[in-house]
Design a protein around this motif. Structure first.
Motif, mmCIF file in Angstrom:
data_model
loop_
_atom_site.group_PDB
_atom_site.id
_atom_site.type_symbol
_atom_site.label_atom_id
_atom_site.label_comp_id
_atom_site.label_asym_id
_atom_site.label_seq_id
_atom_site.Cartn_x
_atom_site.Cartn_y
_atom_site.Cartn_z
ATOM 1 N N ILE A 113 7.790 -14.339 -4.618
ATOM 2 C CA ILE A 113 7.160 -13.405 -5.270
ATOM 3 C C ILE A 113 5.672 -13.525 -5.409
ATOM 4 O O ILE A 113 5.005 -14.589 -5.263
ATOM 5 N N GLY A 114 4.989 -12.232 -5.186
ATOM 6 C CA GLY A 114 3.470 -12.332 -5.115
ATOM 7 C C GLY A 114 2.999 -10.804 -5.615
ATOM 8 O O GLY A 114 3.655 -9.891 -5.847
ATOM 9 N N VAL A 115 1.589 -10.833 -5.386
ATOM 10 C CA VAL A 115 0.774 -9.432 -5.858
ATOM 11 C C VAL A 115 0.447 -9.166 -4.762
ATOM 12 O O VAL A 115 -0.382 -9.801 -3.537
ATOM 13 N N MET A 116 0.657 -7.704 -4.314
ATOM 14 C CA MET A 116 0.064 -7.198 -3.066
ATOM 15 C C MET A 116 -1.270 -6.705 -3.287
ATOM 16 O O MET A 116 -1.674 -5.709 -3.965
ATOM 17 N N ILE A 117 -2.223 -7.272 -2.204
ATOM 18 C CA ILE A 117 -3.454 -6.949 -2.288
ATOM 19 C C ILE A 117 -3.992 -6.063 -0.988
ATOM 20 O O ILE A 117 -4.775 -5.438 -1.033
ATOM 21 N N GLY A 118 -3.234 -5.785 -0.096
ATOM 22 C CA GLY A 118 -3.409 -5.344 1.117
ATOM 23 C C GLY A 118 -2.172 -4.766 2.096
ATOM 24 O O GLY A 118 -1.289 -5.481 1.714
ATOM 25 N N LYS A 168 5.991 -9.562 -14.962
ATOM 26 C CA LYS A 168 4.763 -9.632 -16.217
ATOM 27 C C LYS A 168 3.830 -10.701 -15.978
ATOM 28 O O LYS A 168 2.731 -10.612 -16.242
ATOM 29 N N GLU A 169 4.501 -12.020 -15.953
ATOM 30 C CA GLU A 169 3.740 -13.154 -15.931
ATOM 31 C C GLU A 169 2.839 -13.170 -14.837
ATOM 32 O O GLU A 169 1.675 -13.987 -15.086
ATOM 33 N N LEU A 170 3.284 -12.934 -13.688
ATOM 34 C CA LEU A 170 2.565 -12.844 -12.387
ATOM 35 C C LEU A 170 1.439 -11.979 -12.533
ATOM 36 O O LEU A 170 0.134 -12.327 -12.226
ATOM 37 N N ARG A 171 1.513 -10.682 -12.962
ATOM 38 C CA ARG A 171 0.436 -9.865 -13.025
ATOM 39 C C ARG A 171 -0.576 -10.185 -14.061
ATOM 40 O O ARG A 171 -1.659 -9.925 -13.846
ATOM 41 N N LYS A 172 -0.017 -10.804 -15.226
ATOM 42 C CA LYS A 172 -1.011 -11.353 -16.263
ATOM 43 C C LYS A 172 -1.893 -12.351 -15.506
ATOM 44 O O LYS A 172 -3.138 -12.293 -15.872
ATOM 45 N N SER A 173 -1.370 -13.427 -14.944
ATOM 46 C CA SER A 173 -1.845 -14.373 -14.300
ATOM 47 C C SER A 173 -3.044 -14.036 -13.252
ATOM 48 O O SER A 173 -4.168 -14.364 -13.152
ATOM 49 N N PHE A 174 -2.735 -12.999 -12.661
ATOM 50 C CA PHE A 174 -3.478 -12.551 -11.539
ATOM 51 C C PHE A 174 -4.693 -11.882 -12.066
ATOM 52 O O PHE A 174 -5.679 -11.867 -11.640
ATOM 53 N N LEU A 175 -4.509 -10.736 -13.119
ATOM 54 C CA LEU A 175 -5.481 -10.251 -13.838
ATOM 55 C C LEU A 175 -6.626 -11.198 -14.301
ATOM 56 O O LEU A 175 -7.773 -10.980 -14.094
ATOM 57 N N SER A 176 -5.954 -12.291 -14.931
ATOM 58 C CA SER A 176 -6.803 -13.323 -15.683
ATOM 59 C C SER A 176 -7.654 -14.054 -14.774
ATOM 60 O O SER A 176 -8.973 -14.420 -15.095
ATOM 61 N N ALA A 177 -7.262 -14.192 -13.552
ATOM 62 C CA ALA A 177 -8.014 -14.893 -12.518
ATOM 63 C C ALA A 177 -8.957 -14.046 -11.909
ATOM 64 O O ALA A 177 -9.787 -14.594 -10.963
ATOM 65 N N THR A 201 -10.875 -11.675 -13.570
ATOM 66 C CA THR A 201 -11.613 -10.935 -14.625
ATOM 67 C C THR A 201 -12.934 -10.396 -14.346
ATOM 68 O O THR A 201 -13.512 -9.596 -14.646
ATOM 69 N N ASN A 202 -13.865 -11.186 -13.305
ATOM 70 C CA ASN A 202 -15.027 -10.792 -13.045
ATOM 71 C C ASN A 202 -15.230 -10.013 -11.834
ATOM 72 O O ASN A 202 -16.133 -9.769 -11.256
ATOM 73 N N SER A 203 -13.850 -9.647 -11.172
ATOM 74 C CA SER A 203 -13.883 -8.730 -10.039
ATOM 75 C C SER A 203 -13.631 -7.333 -10.416
ATOM 76 O O SER A 203 -12.561 -7.222 -11.285
ATOM 77 N N PRO A 204 -14.458 -6.291 -9.988
ATOM 78 C CA PRO A 204 -14.043 -4.793 -10.253
ATOM 79 C C PRO A 204 -12.786 -4.425 -9.819
ATOM 80 O O PRO A 204 -12.301 -5.103 -8.761
ATOM 81 N N ALA A 205 -11.793 -3.681 -10.361
ATOM 82 C CA ALA A 205 -10.765 -3.131 -10.021
ATOM 83 C C ALA A 205 -10.733 -2.349 -8.538
ATOM 84 O O ALA A 205 -11.708 -1.535 -8.654
ATOM 85 N N SER A 206 -9.898 -2.704 -7.612
ATOM 86 C CA SER A 206 -10.070 -2.005 -6.501
ATOM 87 C C SER A 206 -8.535 -1.617 -6.128
ATOM 88 O O SER A 206 -7.893 -2.219 -6.374
ATOM 89 N N GLY A 207 -8.656 -0.897 -4.887
ATOM 90 C CA GLY A 207 -6.988 -0.318 -4.498
ATOM 91 C C GLY A 207 -6.897 -1.404 -3.436
ATOM 92 O O GLY A 207 -7.524 -2.403 -3.159
ATOM 93 N N LEU A 208 -5.784 -1.385 -2.741
ATOM 94 C CA LEU A 208 -5.238 -1.866 -1.461
ATOM 95 C C LEU A 208 -6.390 -1.744 -0.415
ATOM 96 O O LEU A 208 -6.808 -0.775 -0.140
ATOM 97 N N ILE A 209 -6.674 -2.985 -0.002
ATOM 98 C CA ILE A 209 -7.433 -3.150 1.364
ATOM 99 C C ILE A 209 -6.503 -2.958 2.688
ATOM 100 O O ILE A 209 -5.342 -3.240 2.454
ATOM 101 N N GLN A 210 -7.272 -2.538 3.541
ATOM 102 C CA GLN A 210 -6.750 -2.422 4.798
ATOM 103 C C GLN A 210 -6.862 -3.643 5.651
ATOM 104 O O GLN A 210 -7.914 -4.077 6.024
ATOM 105 N N LEU A 211 -5.577 -4.402 5.832
ATOM 106 C CA LEU A 211 -5.744 -5.593 6.601
ATOM 107 C C LEU A 211 -6.037 -5.315 7.986
ATOM 108 O O LEU A 211 -5.372 -4.652 8.444
ATOM 109 N N PRO A 212 -6.825 -6.026 8.766
ATOM 110 C CA PRO A 212 -7.017 -6.125 10.122
ATOM 111 C C PRO A 212 -5.858 -6.531 11.085
ATOM 112 O O PRO A 212 -5.084 -7.302 10.568
ATOM 113 N N ASN A 213 -5.646 -5.965 12.124
ATOM 114 C CA ASN A 213 -4.602 -6.622 12.931
ATOM 115 C C ASN A 213 -5.133 -7.743 13.817
ATOM 116 O O ASN A 213 -5.836 -7.665 14.932
#
Length: 272
Positions: A136-141, A206-215, A217-229
């Motif tokens: 399980i993980g948070v999707m960032i890109g 819920k726990e994973l999203r909470k820990s991800f947001l806590s880690a 906190t100093n970064s502005p919210a952003s959408g998914l990034i486009q990962l390079p090939n």
């Protein structure tokens, strides 16, 4: 008088009169590449593996529904030595014509049925890739779509992305296998067993999203990034040069012989 149930952890070939209570978490049909109209077998796995050969699927396939709890008895116990194993137990179950499956109503089976493996354990070169794993993980890109003959997960991902709810989305991948790709551990679907869900309704989300947001906190919210090939190797080269190989003789020597197509379901042990 109530029936005495056994614990999955105690199952072994020393006797055959076991009675287990299990919950079906995952079920699917796999393809027999020699006869595409019929599945090769039916498999159960997670806390312990089980196998139902093709000629007995008709007897059990309509009973073993996902999310249901069953009492099973009168089965054989064999060594768990398949090539990709959904269970780490030493033994697995083989259903027979005499196996009994009965719907069970109990509150003792836990609602939290997943057992996610921590990412540091999965993404290292020493992980035993003979076993399927839940992660399980948070999707960032999102990366560049690559064309394969079978792309059953692409449509699900595109549908989720179009929903507009992909910000800090939690992705759960069940019964996937770990393989080395260009020298680095990566996840790959295992025949028809792997299932991907987005923002599943489980406590870990819920726990994973909470820990991800806590880690972050100093970064502005952003959408998914486009990962390079980043891959400079074609699919053809990847298959020919990087995919681990097993000889036919080695496959024939497994006990039981390796099955290419399966119907698999996760089961979870009764917690008394």
């Amino acid at each position: 008088m109530s029936t005495k149930h056994n614990f999955i952890s105690n199952v072994s070939p020393r006797k055959q009169s076991w009675t287990l209570v299990v919950k079906v978490v995952r079920a699917w049909f796999g393809q027999d590449y020699k006869n595409k109209k019929l599945p090769f077998s039916m498999e159960l796995g997670d806390q312990i593996g089980a196998s139902i050969r093709r000629t007995l699927i008709y007897k059990f396939k309509n009973q073993l529904q996902e999310g249901m709890v069953f009492t099973i008895s009168s089965f054989n116990v064999a060594s768990n030595s398949d090539l990709y194993r959904p269970s780490r137990k030493e033994y697995k179950l083989n259903f027979t014509i005499n196996t009994k499956v009965k719907l069970s109503i109990t509150v003792l089976v836990p609602t939290n049925v997943y057992s996610f493996t921590p990412a540091p354990d999965v993404f290292n070169e020493f992980y035993d890739n003979n076993y399927l794993v839940d992660v399980i993980g948070v999707m960032i890109g999102v990366g560049v779509e690559r064309e394969y003959e079978r792309d059953e997960y692409v449509e699900e991902l595109n549908s989720f992305l179009s929903s507009g709810e992909s910000q800090n989305a939690v992705v759960a991948i069940m019964l996937t296998k770990v393989k080395l790709f260009q020298g680095k551990p990566a996840l790959q679907n295992a025949f028809s067993s792997t299932r991907i869900t987005f923002n599943p309704e489980i406590g870990e989300t819920k726990e994973l999203r909470k820990s991800f947001l806590s880690a972050n906190t100093n970064s502005p919210a952003s959408g998914l990034i486009q990962l390079p090939n980043s891959s400079c190797i074609s699919v053809h080269e990847e298959f020919l040069l990087l995919t681990p190989r097993t000889t036919i003789e080695e496959l024939k020597n497994t006990d039981p012989p390796f099955n290419h197509s399966q119907l698999i379901a996760d089961v979870v042990e009764l917690k008394a």
